[in-house]
Design an enzyme around this catalytic site. Structure first.
Site, PDB file in Angstrom:
ATOM      1  N   ASP A  91       0.814  -1.228   0.000  1.00 32.78           N
ATOM      2  CA  ASP A  91       0.000   0.000   0.000  1.00 32.78           C
ATOM      3  C   ASP A  91       0.845   1.275   0.000  1.00 32.78           C
ATOM      4  O   ASP A  91       0.577   2.205   0.772  1.00 32.78           O
ATOM      5  CB  ASP A  91      -0.925   0.041   1.225  1.00 32.78           C
ATOM      6  CG  ASP A  91      -1.641  -1.261   1.501  1.00 32.78           C
ATOM      7  OD1 ASP A  91      -1.937  -1.982   0.540  1.00 32.78           O
ATOM      8  OD2 ASP A  91      -1.906  -1.557   2.682  1.00 32.78           O
ATOM      9  N   GLU A  99     -11.016  -0.662  -3.421  1.00 33.82           N
ATOM     10  CA  GLU A  99     -10.334   0.069  -2.353  1.00 33.82           C
ATOM     11  C   GLU A  99      -9.180   0.863  -2.962  1.00 33.82           C
ATOM     12  O   GLU A  99      -9.041   0.956  -4.188  1.00 33.82           O
ATOM     13  CB  GLU A  99      -9.816  -0.918  -1.295  1.00 33.82           C
ATOM     14  CG  GLU A  99      -8.838  -1.948  -1.871  1.00 33.82           C
ATOM     15  CD  GLU A  99      -8.581  -3.130  -0.960  1.00 33.82           C
ATOM     16  OE1 GLU A  99      -9.327  -3.320  -0.003  1.00 33.82           O
ATOM     17  OE2 GLU A  99      -7.622  -3.879  -1.254  1.00 33.82           O
TER      18      GLU A  99
END
Length: 308
Positions: free
Chosen positions: A18, A188
């Site tokens: 991420d 997401e």
């Protein structure tokens, strides 16, 4: 003849995911999740470089035991500089309902390397609005100084505006506070850049633990959309790596030179948490579309930031 220095992929050792990518104080910065089982994700590290090739690790820039309300799983950070301070948005606790404590927090520091401290002593966003799990924040400052925080999981994406203090939320001009902007197939990991007056909104598709994790994008004339999906720009290459997604973007200042920083799973790995941070070039075509990114083992050539 000297061989051109390249970053290689992954660009630094360790299991990380991420990544958010920024330029602060004349250096490239990457702020990732420490990729481990949730109960072990108790801190954040960061990495900086002057040339995209040699990276220096800064350990424990924010720790769970310094966040009074965080009890389980820190991930998906997104920092930004504003008014001489660095604001760091992150997800904590992986809440599954409005009855649980957690969501998106904000920390602050005087330096890009931290240490960061919890700014408000509670989550900034702690409820499910429009079905969006409060995770995966991405902060973006528009040319006019307006600050937007994109976020969301469970297939829904919202955007809020932040006040000048960067630690509180304000309403949009139409009176709405939590504006849903979910594009087709969104899962997401939202990310926003602006180029030639157009807003390029990107997000992750597929399941993060599986090989088909990927990134798609839309182009709009407004930071709140509407965002109509154009197509994928990042996905697995079965000869290189799988599960390529949840990314950040670097634009070399005053150029049309773009880099995508993302995580992927090496072909040798089967553990879902075994993810590494990589970098590759991202090209935008003459017609404004993003060319699908080629996953490489070589990474990118050294690119020092110009002084001054």
């Amino acid at each position: 003849m000297n061989e051109i220095k390249r970053s290689g992929n992954p660009i630094f050792p360790g299991w990380y995911a991420d990544p958010e990518a920024r330029i602060f104080e004349g250096k490239y910065w990457i702020y990732p999740t420490y990729s481990a089982p949730y109960d072990e994700q108790t801190y954040f590290d960061a990495f900086y470089s002057e040339d995209l090739v040699a990276w220096t690790k800064v350990e424990r820039i924010l720790k769970m035991n310094n966040i009074s309300w965080a009890k389980r799983a820190l991930w998906a950070p997104s920092p930004i500089e504003k008014n001489g301070k660095y604001y760091y948005y992150f997800a904590a606790n992986d809440i599954q309902s409005n009855d649980e404590l957690g969501g998106i927090g904000v920390a602050v520091s005087d330096r890009p390397e931290g240490p960061f401290v919890d700014a408000i002593g509670k989550p900034l966003i702690d409820q499910f609005y429009h079905g969006a799990q409060p995770i995966d924040p991405h902060v973006y400052i528009d040319d006019d100084g307006s600050v937007y925080l994109y976020y969301g999981g469970w297939g829904h994406c919202n955007v809020v505006r932040l006040n000048e203090d960067m630690i509180s939320i304000r309403a949009f001009d139409d009176g709405e506070t939590f504006k849903e902007i979910t594009p087709e197939l969104f899962v997401e990991g939202p990310c926003m850049i602006k180029r030639n007056g157009l807003y390029y909104f990107m997000w992750a598709e597929g399941g993060w633990g599986g090989p088909d994790y990927s990134v798609a994008y839309a182009i709009a004339e407004s930071p709140v959309g509407p965002f109509n999906r154009v197509g994928k720009i990042l996905q697995q290459n079965k000869d290189v790596a799988t599960s390529a997604g949840h990314h950040g973007i670097i634009q070399v200042p005053d150029t049309d030179e773009w880099y995508i920083v993302y995580h992927r799973r090496p072909l040798s790995e089967t553990d879902a948490n075994h993810r590494v941070v990589c970098i590759d070039r991202m090209y935008i075509e003459e017609d404004g579309r993003i060319r699908p990114v080629q996953l490489t083992f070589e990474g990118v050539a050294a690119r020092p930031l110009k002084e001054g």
